[in-house]
Design an enzyme around this catalytic site. Sequence first.
Site, PDB file in Angstrom:
ATOM      1  N   HIS A 223       0.885  -1.173   0.000  1.00  0.00           N
ATOM      2  CA  HIS A 223       0.000   0.000   0.000  1.00  0.00           C
ATOM      3  C   HIS A 223       0.921   1.222   0.000  1.00  0.00           C
ATOM      4  O   HIS A 223       1.989   1.200   0.627  1.00  0.00           O
ATOM      5  CB  HIS A 223      -0.821   0.134   1.281  1.00  0.00           C
ATOM      6  CG  HIS A 223      -1.779  -0.970   1.574  1.00  0.00           C
ATOM      7  ND1 HIS A 223      -1.425  -2.123   2.213  1.00  0.00           N
ATOM      8  CD2 HIS A 223      -3.111  -1.067   1.351  1.00  0.00           C
ATOM      9  CE1 HIS A 223      -2.483  -2.889   2.369  1.00  0.00           C
ATOM     10  NE2 HIS A 223      -3.532  -2.279   1.852  1.00  0.00           N
TER      11      HIS A 223
ATOM     12  N   ASP B 298       2.260   2.051   3.352  1.00  0.00           N
ATOM     13  CA  ASP B 298       3.192   1.091   3.977  1.00  0.00           C
ATOM     14  C   ASP B 298       4.626   1.539   3.763  1.00  0.00           C
ATOM     15  O   ASP B 298       5.476   1.356   4.633  1.00  0.00           O
ATOM     16  CB  ASP B 298       3.122  -0.296   3.313  1.00  0.00           C
ATOM     17  CG  ASP B 298       1.759  -0.935   3.341  1.00  0.00           C
ATOM     18  OD1 ASP B 298       0.961  -0.589   4.222  1.00  0.00           O
ATOM     19  OD2 ASP B 298       1.503  -1.803   2.471  1.00  0.00           O
TER      20      ASP B 298
HETATM   21  C1  XUL Z   1      -7.685  -6.473   4.220  1.00  0.00           C
HETATM   22  C2  XUL Z   1      -6.886  -6.897   3.068  1.00  0.00           C
HETATM   23  C3  XUL Z   1      -5.989  -5.863   2.471  1.00  0.00           C
HETATM   24  C4  XUL Z   1      -5.913  -5.920   0.989  1.00  0.00           C
HETATM   25  C5  XUL Z   1      -5.124  -4.787   0.393  1.00  0.00           C
HETATM   26  O1  XUL Z   1      -8.506  -7.447   4.732  1.00  0.00           O
HETATM   27  O2  XUL Z   1      -6.930  -8.029   2.667  1.00  0.00           O
HETATM   28  O3  XUL Z   1      -4.741  -5.984   3.045  1.00  0.00           O
HETATM   29  O4  XUL Z   1      -5.360  -7.116   0.551  1.00  0.00           O
HETATM   30  O5  XUL Z   1      -5.619  -3.556   0.744  1.00  0.00           O
END
Ligand code: XUL
Length: 438
Positions: free
Chosen positions: A102, A105
């Site tokens: 992300h 992150d």
């Molecule tokens: C949350 C989840 C996230 C997504 C990316 O449950 O799975 O980490 O994979 O935003």
Amino acid sequence: MKVFFPEVKEPIRYEGPDSKNPLAFKHYQANRKILGKTMAEHLRFAVCYWHTFKGLGSDMFGAPTMVRRYNASGDPMRIAEDTMHAAFEFFTKLGVRFWCFHDRDIAPEADTLAETNRRLDQIVKIAKRLQRETGVRLLWGTTNAFSHPRFMAGAATNPSPHVFAYAAAQVKKAMEITHELRGQGYVFWGGREGYDTLLHTDMRRETEHLARFLHMAVEHRRQIGFRGQLHIEPKPKEPTKHQFDFDAQSVHAFLIRHRLDGDFKLNIEANHATLAGHTFNHELEYAVAHGILGSIDANRGDPLLGWDTDQFPTDLYDTTLAMLAVLRGGGLKTGGLNFDAKLRRQSIDPVDLFHAHIGGMDAFARGLKIAAKILRSGKFEKFKSKRYAEWDTPFGRKIERGQVTFEDLERHTLAHGEPRQQSGRQEMLENMLNEFIR
Ligand code: XUL
Ligand code: CO
């Protein structure tokens, strides 16, 4: 160069099923060919940045339990740089070829969007160099538009268009850096796109806004020439009581309704499937059956706990059936198996990260080997085609082609009487599956 994982000196190697070394693969042999492709090409493992490097074991009852060397400096940007170096050290020691992140992150958010983006650029430069040096590639990027308080009522489904705009600006930048890092995909997980109560929620309006947002993302992808696959990751609840991207089938319907089905595929996560009251296998089969399987978030839930525990996958039934669906669907193309999984709170040592990923990779490698054996045997396919054989007669074909009416079928039934019954043989098939899983 600084070493962040000194407890693992050499890259993890394959030592075979009899090895007792906890830091060796027992089943994953990257270059071994199965059904014409190497295991690495089939499985396309990815490490996720958020749980693996940013997760420190905190939960809503307690503080972080894990201490990591790359956090030692205490300075946010220095930590971001050190973490990126640690991450690539981890990827190469583990032998995975992909990673996922992300935006928030990899670089900490600043006071303004402009400064936040500048920080992102600074870290992306490092990631780009490390990718070049190691050959590790980006599977997908995504946006965290759910942690900051501004997103408490959602991002694209927020009652405020200004928050919608903020989220759009964030996705724009995240898509651009994903493109810069040659990401093979981009994921939309609906963080807080859902509701806590219908008493204040205009469901129609919110879901229309979500569609508008996704159309704009499609347009921006085209504008910047990003060729990565766009994905939606279904999840039925958590953090909200009801997430709009509930499961594979409801997301599919949403995509079709808003004419987005040509632009998106699904990122199916095992624990989200079980939260929705389905199996992992069900969600994958749905996606494969409709040609919309894009990528996979590999993890598992706990059957006794009703939340997203995000544990590392270890269940051979799950991985076998998953790989069977993937193989039947023609394999993962631009997608991969991303370990969206976290250590348990008491697994505090950096070496636990290696054990966890090695176990997950071996579980999927075994699943792949077993699924290939099942497919080669043709046993289940043969049983299925026999079960539907009457649909392949002229009578069945005519119905399938839409060449008969209710009247025709009434006439047929009056003439033929009671249909022939056949056993579903479920127990025999379950035993057969057990014969393969050993
Ligand atoms: C949350 C989840 C996230 C997504 C990316 O449950 O799975 O980490 O994979 O935003
Ligand atoms: Co996920």
